[in-house]
Design a protein around this motif. Structure first.
Motif, PDB file in Angstrom:
ATOM      1  N   TYR A  50       0.831  -1.202   0.000  1.00 27.70           N
ATOM      2  CA  TYR A  50       0.000   0.000   0.000  1.00 27.70           C
ATOM      3  C   TYR A  50       0.867   1.255   0.000  1.00 27.70           C
ATOM      4  N   ALA A  51       1.913   1.262   0.832  1.00 28.86           N
ATOM      5  CA  ALA A  51       2.777   2.437   0.945  1.00 28.86           C
ATOM      6  C   ALA A  51       3.409   2.784  -0.397  1.00 28.86           C
ATOM      7  N   GLU A  52       3.859   1.774  -1.125  1.00 27.67           N
ATOM      8  CA  GLU A  52       4.483   2.014  -2.418  1.00 27.67           C
ATOM      9  C   GLU A  52       3.487   2.546  -3.424  1.00 27.67           C
ATOM     10  N   ALA A  53       2.284   1.979  -3.428  1.00 30.00           N
ATOM     11  CA  ALA A  53       1.282   2.372  -4.421  1.00 30.00           C
ATOM     12  C   ALA A  53       0.729   3.770  -4.156  1.00 30.00           C
ATOM     13  N   TYR A  54       0.684   4.180  -2.883  1.00 30.86           N
ATOM     14  CA  TYR A  54       0.000   5.424  -2.534  1.00 30.86           C
ATOM     15  C   TYR A  54       0.915   6.467  -1.895  1.00 30.86           C
ATOM     16  N   ASP A  55       2.212   6.342  -2.103  1.00 33.57           N
ATOM     17  CA  ASP A  55       3.158   7.348  -1.605  1.00 33.57           C
ATOM     18  C   ASP A  55       2.929   7.637  -0.124  1.00 33.57           C
ATOM     19  N   ASP A  56       2.699   6.588   0.645  1.00 32.39           N
ATOM     20  CA  ASP A  56       2.520   6.636   2.097  1.00 32.39           C
ATOM     21  C   ASP A  56       1.197   7.251   2.542  1.00 32.39           C
ATOM     22  N   LYS A  57       0.311   7.596   1.617  1.00 35.49           N
ATOM     23  CA  LYS A  57      -1.013   8.098   2.018  1.00 35.49           C
ATOM     24  C   LYS A  57      -1.913   6.888   2.301  1.00 35.49           C
ATOM     25  N   VAL A  58      -1.627   6.240   3.423  1.00 33.67           N
ATOM     26  CA  VAL A  58      -2.287   4.995   3.799  1.00 33.67           C
ATOM     27  C   VAL A  58      -2.769   5.121   5.238  1.00 33.67           C
ATOM     28  N   LEU A  59      -4.047   4.848   5.474  1.00 33.88           N
ATOM     29  CA  LEU A  59      -4.638   4.857   6.806  1.00 33.88           C
ATOM     30  C   LEU A  59      -4.815   3.412   7.236  1.00 33.88           C
ATOM     31  N   VAL A  60      -4.075   3.010   8.263  1.00 32.83           N
ATOM     32  CA  VAL A  60      -4.017   1.617   8.693  1.00 32.83           C
ATOM     33  C   VAL A  60      -4.851   1.435   9.960  1.00 32.83           C
ATOM     34  N   VAL A  61      -5.719   0.420   9.956  1.00 35.61           N
ATOM     35  CA  VAL A  61      -6.502   0.062  11.133  1.00 35.61           C
ATOM     36  C   VAL A  61      -6.096  -1.341  11.566  1.00 35.61           C
ATOM     37  N   GLU A  62      -5.597  -1.454  12.794  1.00 33.68           N
ATOM     38  CA  GLU A  62      -5.286  -2.763  13.368  1.00 33.68           C
ATOM     39  C   GLU A  62      -6.246  -3.038  14.527  1.00 33.68           C
ATOM     40  N   TYR A  63      -6.593  -4.318  14.704  1.00 34.10           N
ATOM     41  CA  TYR A  63      -7.552  -4.703  15.735  1.00 34.10           C
ATOM     42  C   TYR A  63      -6.928  -5.554  16.836  1.00 34.10           C
ATOM     43  N   ARG A  64      -5.658  -5.936  16.689  1.00 34.45           N
ATOM     44  CA  ARG A  64      -4.966  -6.734  17.702  1.00 34.45           C
ATOM     45  C   ARG A  64      -3.689  -6.002  18.097  1.00 34.45           C
ATOM     46  N   ARG A  65      -3.435  -5.944  19.405  1.00 36.63           N
ATOM     47  CA  ARG A  65      -2.295  -5.155  19.880  1.00 36.63           C
ATOM     48  C   ARG A  65      -0.956  -5.636  19.326  1.00 36.63           C
ATOM     49  N   PRO A  66      -0.671  -6.924  19.257  1.00 36.38           N
ATOM     50  CA  PRO A  66       0.617  -7.326  18.674  1.00 36.38           C
ATOM     51  C   PRO A  66       0.789  -6.843  17.231  1.00 36.38           C
ATOM     52  N   ASP A  67      -0.279  -6.868  16.448  1.00 42.89           N
ATOM     53  CA  ASP A  67      -0.204  -6.392  15.059  1.00 42.89           C
ATOM     54  C   ASP A  67      -0.006  -4.878  15.022  1.00 42.89           C
ATOM     55  N   PHE A  68      -0.678  -4.178  15.925  1.00 42.19           N
ATOM     56  CA  PHE A  68      -0.510  -2.722  16.016  1.00 42.19           C
ATOM     57  C   PHE A  68       0.929  -2.375  16.385  1.00 42.19           C
ATOM     58  N   THR A  69       1.467  -3.083  17.344  1.00 46.36           N
ATOM     59  CA  THR A  69       2.848  -2.825  17.764  1.00 46.36           C
ATOM     60  C   THR A  69       3.815  -3.062  16.611  1.00 46.36           C
ATOM     61  N   ALA A  70       3.625  -4.177  15.901  1.00 47.90           N
ATOM     62  CA  ALA A  70       4.505  -4.491  14.772  1.00 47.90           C
ATOM     63  C   ALA A  70       4.376  -3.456  13.661  1.00 47.90           C
ATOM     64  N   ALA A  71       3.151  -3.032  13.374  1.00 49.18           N
ATOM     65  CA  ALA A  71       2.945  -2.037  12.332  1.00 49.18           C
ATOM     66  C   ALA A  71       3.595  -0.711  12.710  1.00 49.18           C
ATOM     67  N   CYS A  72       3.484  -0.325  13.972  1.00 47.86           N
ATOM     68  CA  CYS A  72       4.097   0.927  14.417  1.00 47.86           C
ATOM     69  C   CYS A  72       5.616   0.865  14.321  1.00 47.86           C
ATOM     70  N   GLU A  73       6.187  -0.268  14.689  1.00 46.98           N
ATOM     71  CA  GLU A  73       7.642  -0.407  14.625  1.00 46.98           C
ATOM     72  C   GLU A  73       8.146  -0.328  13.190  1.00 46.98           C
ATOM     73  N   ALA A  74       7.391  -0.923  12.267  1.00 42.01           N
ATOM     74  CA  ALA A  74       7.842  -0.966  10.870  1.00 42.01           C
ATOM     75  C   ALA A  74       7.442   0.262  10.064  1.00 42.01           C
ATOM     76  N   TRP A  75       6.262   0.838  10.366  1.00 40.66           N
ATOM     77  CA  TRP A  75       5.695   1.864   9.492  1.00 40.66           C
ATOM     78  C   TRP A  75       5.227   3.120  10.225  1.00 40.66           C
ATOM     79  N   GLY A  76       5.421   3.186  11.523  1.00 37.90           N
ATOM     80  CA  GLY A  76       4.869   4.284  12.308  1.00 37.90           C
ATOM     81  C   GLY A  76       5.390   5.657  11.937  1.00 37.90           C
ATOM     82  N   ASP A  77       6.571   5.718  11.317  1.00 39.16           N
ATOM     83  CA  ASP A  77       7.117   7.020  10.912  1.00 39.16           C
ATOM     84  C   ASP A  77       6.689   7.415   9.503  1.00 39.16           C
TER      85      ASP A  77
END
Length: 298
Positions: A247-274
């Motif tokens: 998604y990030a590549e296709a939309y130049d980082d204009k991506v709104l991410v919704v996570e429903y499980r805390r481990p997935d949220f934590t992983a997404a923040c570590e990899a893509w939070g910036d």
């Protein structure tokens, strides 16, 4: 709301003609929505209209900014948390003041409480199997809409387009059309090409109304962004399924991410939070103050 201004006219007859053309293009003469609406989706009683197939240039409509804090409020509207600059709400809600507002429409399926309306008014637009039974998304108990032919897509685009025009009239800045990937739940009665063709109609309608439009899920269709006319993406659980990068590549980082499980949220923040906008919500997306409400950002 970022409508494209109409050209000025020097005489009253020309002004009247210009206004008439604007109303025709934006669909502002559409009537009110039919009953159905406390949760995503609902139904419109308007007669279908031709919605066109070419998307307007993305720079003519406002878009969410990459990595801006956002909130996902489909279960009910409430005051946006401090620092939030983008909010997604159901089309039956009002926009939140002072932020970028995205209007949710259930474009490819219908709400369970609206099935009766569809059966009464447009029974042939519900997807049916060989036995004549409606095809259901079992996870959400939502019947699929039949986008299998050009005629049905045009008629459905007239109905859903009425909702999109309503989002514009209410003051939303953008729209997200949910269940783009419903063809995967159609028992092979629908395919990706049909979903893409319908998305092009919706993107053109949104752009004519002055709204940007987001791709909702269906990461396998991110490469069709330009062909469809999508401007940004809303990705549920891309951290869980390791899809955020596509998604990030296709939309130049204009991506709104919704996570429903805390481990997935934590992983997404570590990899893509910036780079991406990421929120942790409860699965039922209940409003603030209600039991079970979860709402955190990176």
């Amino acid at each position: 709301m970022p409508f494209v201004p109409a050209a000025r006219a020097s005489a009253a007859p020309l002004l009247a003609l210009s206004l008439a053309l604007v109303l025709a293009l934006t669909g502002c003469g559409a009537g009110p929505d039919s009953p159905g609406g406390s949760s995503p989706g609902g139904s419109s009683g308007n007669a279908p209209s031709k919605s066109g197939s070419s998307a307007a240039p993305a720079e003519r409509v406002g878009q969410p900014k990459a990595n801006d804090p956002f909130d996902y409020q489909l279960g009910g509207a409430y005051d946006p948390p401090a620092g939030v600059r983008t909010v997604i709400r159901d089309r039956t809600a009002k926009p939140a003041p002072g932020v970028f507002n995205i209007c949710y429409v259930n474009a490819y399926q219908t709400q369970p409480d609206a099935v009766g309306w569809w059966q009464k008014n447009h029974p042939d637009l519900l997807l049916r199997d060989a036995d004549g039974d409606t095809v259901i998304d079992e996870d959400w108990d939502e019947p699929l809409l039949d986008i299998s032919t050009a005629d049905r897509r045009e008629r459905l685009a007239g109905i859903v387009g009425g909702w999109i025009d309503g989002c514009a009239r209410d003051g939303f800045d953008a729209v997200e059309a949910d269940n783009l990937d419903s063809y995967l739940r159609s028992d092979s009665l629908l395919d990706r090409e049909q979903a893409t063709a319908f998305a092009r109609l919706l993107a053109a309608r949104a752009h004519r109304a002055g709204l940007s439009i987001g791709q909702k899920n269906a990461v396998e269709m991110s490469g069709a962004r330009d062909a469809i006319g999508f401007d940004f993406a809303v990705a549920e659980e891309c951290g869980r399924y390791d899809e955020c990068g596509e998604y990030a590549e296709a939309y130049d980082d204009k991506v709104l991410v919704v996570e429903y499980r805390r481990p997935d949220f934590t992983a997404a923040c570590e990899a893509w939070g910036d780079r991406l906008s990421i929120v942790l919500r409860d699965l039922d997306v209940v409003p603030a103050g209600e039991p079970g409400h979860v709402n955190e950002r990176c």
